[in-house]
Design a protein around this motif. Structure first.
Motif, PDB file in Angstrom:
ATOM      1  N   UNK A 121       0.860  -1.183   0.000  1.00  0.00           N
ATOM      2  CA  UNK A 121       0.000   0.000   0.000  1.00  0.00           C
ATOM      3  C   UNK A 121       0.896   1.232   0.000  1.00  0.00           C
ATOM      4  N   UNK A 122       0.783   2.050  -1.040  1.00  0.00           N
ATOM      5  CA  UNK A 122       1.624   3.234  -1.175  1.00  0.00           C
ATOM      6  C   UNK A 122       3.099   2.871  -1.038  1.00  0.00           C
ATOM      7  N   UNK A 123       3.477   1.802  -1.707  1.00  0.00           N
ATOM      8  CA  UNK A 123       4.881   1.420  -1.783  1.00  0.00           C
ATOM      9  C   UNK A 123       5.446   0.711  -0.582  1.00  0.00           C
ATOM     10  N   UNK A 124       4.610   0.282   0.355  1.00  0.00           N
ATOM     11  CA  UNK A 124       5.111  -0.327   1.583  1.00  0.00           C
ATOM     12  C   UNK A 124       4.143  -1.380   2.113  1.00  0.00           C
ATOM     13  N   UNK A 125       4.688  -2.348   2.846  1.00  0.00           N
ATOM     14  CA  UNK A 125       3.880  -3.354   3.530  1.00  0.00           C
ATOM     15  C   UNK A 125       3.684  -3.014   5.011  1.00  0.00           C
ATOM     16  N   UNK A 126       4.158  -1.850   5.431  1.00  0.00           N
ATOM     17  CA  UNK A 126       4.068  -1.473   6.843  1.00  0.00           C
ATOM     18  C   UNK A 126       2.634  -1.223   7.285  1.00  0.00           C
ATOM     19  N   UNK A 127       2.360  -1.550   8.537  1.00  0.00           N
ATOM     20  CA  UNK A 127       1.059  -1.292   9.141  1.00  0.00           C
ATOM     21  C   UNK A 127       0.993   0.149   9.638  1.00  0.00           C
ATOM     22  N   UNK A 128      -0.040   0.869   9.215  1.00  0.00           N
ATOM     23  CA  UNK A 128      -0.305   2.217   9.719  1.00  0.00           C
ATOM     24  C   UNK A 128      -1.551   2.122  10.586  1.00  0.00           C
ATOM     25  N   UNK A 129      -1.343   1.999  11.889  1.00  0.00           N
ATOM     26  CA  UNK A 129      -2.465   1.716  12.792  1.00  0.00           C
ATOM     27  C   UNK A 129      -3.478   2.847  12.831  1.00  0.00           C
ATOM     28  N   UNK A 130      -3.024   4.092  12.848  1.00  0.00           N
ATOM     29  CA  UNK A 130      -3.972   5.206  12.944  1.00  0.00           C
ATOM     30  C   UNK A 130      -4.800   5.336  11.667  1.00  0.00           C
ATOM     31  N   UNK A 131      -4.222   4.979  10.531  1.00  0.00           N
ATOM     32  CA  UNK A 131      -4.953   5.040   9.277  1.00  0.00           C
ATOM     33  C   UNK A 131      -5.653   3.747   8.928  1.00  0.00           C
ATOM     34  N   UNK A 132      -5.376   2.688   9.700  1.00  0.00           N
ATOM     35  CA  UNK A 132      -5.989   1.361   9.485  1.00  0.00           C
ATOM     36  C   UNK A 132      -5.744   0.839   8.077  1.00  0.00           C
ATOM     37  N   UNK A 133      -4.497   0.941   7.623  1.00  0.00           N
ATOM     38  CA  UNK A 133      -4.154   0.348   6.340  1.00  0.00           C
ATOM     39  C   UNK A 133      -2.728  -0.196   6.401  1.00  0.00           C
ATOM     40  N   UNK A 134      -2.383  -0.999   5.392  1.00  0.00           N
ATOM     41  CA  UNK A 134      -1.071  -1.627   5.363  1.00  0.00           C
ATOM     42  C   UNK A 134      -1.029  -2.848   6.263  1.00  0.00           C
ATOM     43  N   UNK A 135       0.063  -3.588   6.190  1.00  0.00           N
ATOM     44  CA  UNK A 135       0.208  -4.787   7.008  1.00  0.00           C
ATOM     45  C   UNK A 135      -0.914  -5.768   6.763  1.00  0.00           C
ATOM     46  N   UNK A 136      -1.433  -6.349   7.822  1.00  0.00           N
ATOM     47  CA  UNK A 136      -2.561  -7.268   7.742  1.00  0.00           C
ATOM     48  C   UNK A 136      -3.832  -6.494   8.089  1.00  0.00           C
ATOM     49  N   UNK A 137      -4.532  -6.041   7.077  1.00  0.00           N
ATOM     50  CA  UNK A 137      -5.796  -5.314   7.245  1.00  0.00           C
ATOM     51  C   UNK A 137      -5.651  -4.058   8.101  1.00  0.00           C
ATOM     52  N   UNK A 138      -4.453  -3.505   8.169  1.00  0.00           N
ATOM     53  CA  UNK A 138      -4.247  -2.261   8.895  1.00  0.00           C
ATOM     54  C   UNK A 138      -4.400  -2.366  10.395  1.00  0.00           C
ATOM     55  N   UNK A 139      -4.189  -3.545  10.950  1.00  0.00           N
ATOM     56  CA  UNK A 139      -4.420  -3.755  12.391  1.00  0.00           C
ATOM     57  C   UNK A 139      -3.295  -4.575  13.011  1.00  0.00           C
ATOM     58  N   UNK A 140      -3.248  -4.623  14.358  1.00  0.00           N
ATOM     59  CA  UNK A 140      -2.289  -5.511  15.025  1.00  0.00           C
ATOM     60  C   UNK A 140      -2.629  -6.972  14.757  1.00  0.00           C
TER      61      UNK A 140
END
Length: 336
Positions: free
Chosen positions: A124-143
């Motif tokens: 997402x936007x060039x990265x697999x990192x989780x953005x918790x406040x935006x709820x995107x990236x990583x695994x469904x944007x969550x922990x």
């Protein structure tokens, strides 16, 4: 593929982050300790920005559904593979069905489970990192939660038994014997440094600031004697990056970190240099830190030992893997 069997809050999928979108209000995110991830990826022969699991709370337990080579970096902790103790910062290979357990760290705060080939979650936007406040990236944007599965490019390397010396054992720190339990960080005076009183400026460098429980991946709030301005000021919002030390009206500093806001307006008194951000990432709640003034040139030069450490590690891994392949080829030829 791996399956998460046990996890506490705030453990996420992260990589080196998503730079280039702060002008759109999207923070960088990424691992707190970029050095630990880079070490893990070098050991495994991965791309430098391959994703890992960042651990902030423990214990953490996962099961390997396929044979996978991995390493755990960042911390010194009790780590077990099917009940067998293994060492951090070392390469290991798990068979399908084996269980990895990472207990609370004895040293450090954030651990990184790096897998050969990385973790496959959507980019997402060039990265697999989780953005918790935006709820995107990583695994469904969550922990991560117990029962989650993560796809991996499952790779079992044919070389094991090597590892890295932790950065803390190799890279020199600014420290004294009298207060060795304090984490020492180099910082440059920032844009608004002159707005603070001479007493506040001196206090910034002399105070052993305590990291408060109101700290997270966004920033570390520090407790100590307040830092006073010469007079009240109103600042326009400005861009924020990890390492900037802001001072809210109460006078106690906040060091912005991986999930830092994209803009801010509090006065900037200092900036922790890039070469020392990994040390701050491994500082626990309640730890005391000291800031040591350095110049811009000194801050840039401080990256040289870090880069040299990574280069030596690359050379060691390349040599080890080349030697292992040569030995394997000789054995194959002898059998033929």
């Amino acid at each position: 593929m791996i399956t998460i069997l046990e996890t506490s809050a705030l453990n996420t999928v992260q990589d080196l982050g998503r730079p280039g979108y702060r002008n759109l209000g999207v923070g960088t995110s990424g691992v707190m300790d970029a050095l630990a991830l880079q070490v893990g990826n070098i050991l495994l022969g991965n791309q430098m920005d391959d994703a890992c699991i960042e651990l902030q709370t423990y214990p953490f337990v996962l099961r390997f559904e396929t044979a996978t080579t991995f390493t755990v970096t960042g911390i010194d902790a009790a780590i077990e593979l099917d009940g067998r103790t293994i060492l951090p910062w070392m390469i290991e290979t798990a068979a399908a069905g084996q269980v990895l357990r990472v207990g609370p760290p004895k040293a450090g705060a954030r651990g990184y489970i790096c897998l050969a080939g990385g973790i496959e979650v959507p980019v997402v936007l060039g990265s697999r990192s989780t953005q918790l406040r935006g709820s995107f990236g990583g695994l469904d944007g969550r922990p991560l939660e117990a029962g989650d599965t993560l796809e991996t490019i499952a790779t079992a390397l044919d070389v094991v038994g090597y590892g890295a010396l932790p950065p803390a054992a190799v890279l020199d720190a600014v420290a004294t014997a009298e207060d060795s339990k304090v984490i020492h960080l180099r910082a440059m005076p920032a844009t608004d440094y002159a707005l603070f009183t001479p007493e506040a400026q001196q206090r910034l460098w002399d105070t052993p600031w305590r990291i408060t429980p109101q700290s997270n991946r966004v920033g570390y709030r520090l407790s100590g004697a307040p830092l006073e301005l010469r007079h009240r000021v109103e600042l326009r919002s400005y861009g924020v990056v990890a390492g900037i030390v802001q001072v809210p009206p109460a006078g106690e500093p906040i060091v912005q970190l991986a999930d830092a806001n994209t803009v801010g307006g509090y006065p900037r008194i200092a900036t922790v240099i890039d070469a020392d951000l990994w040390r701050l990432a491994q500082a626990r709640i309640g730890t005391r830190i000291r800031l040591h003034e350095c110049s811009f040139a000194e801050g840039v030069a401080a990256m040289q030992p870090v880069n040299a450490y990574l280069d030596r590690l690359r050379m060691m891994v390349a040599h080890y893997r080349s030697s292992a392949h040569s030995r394997a080829g000789m054995k194959s030829g002898a059998k033929a």
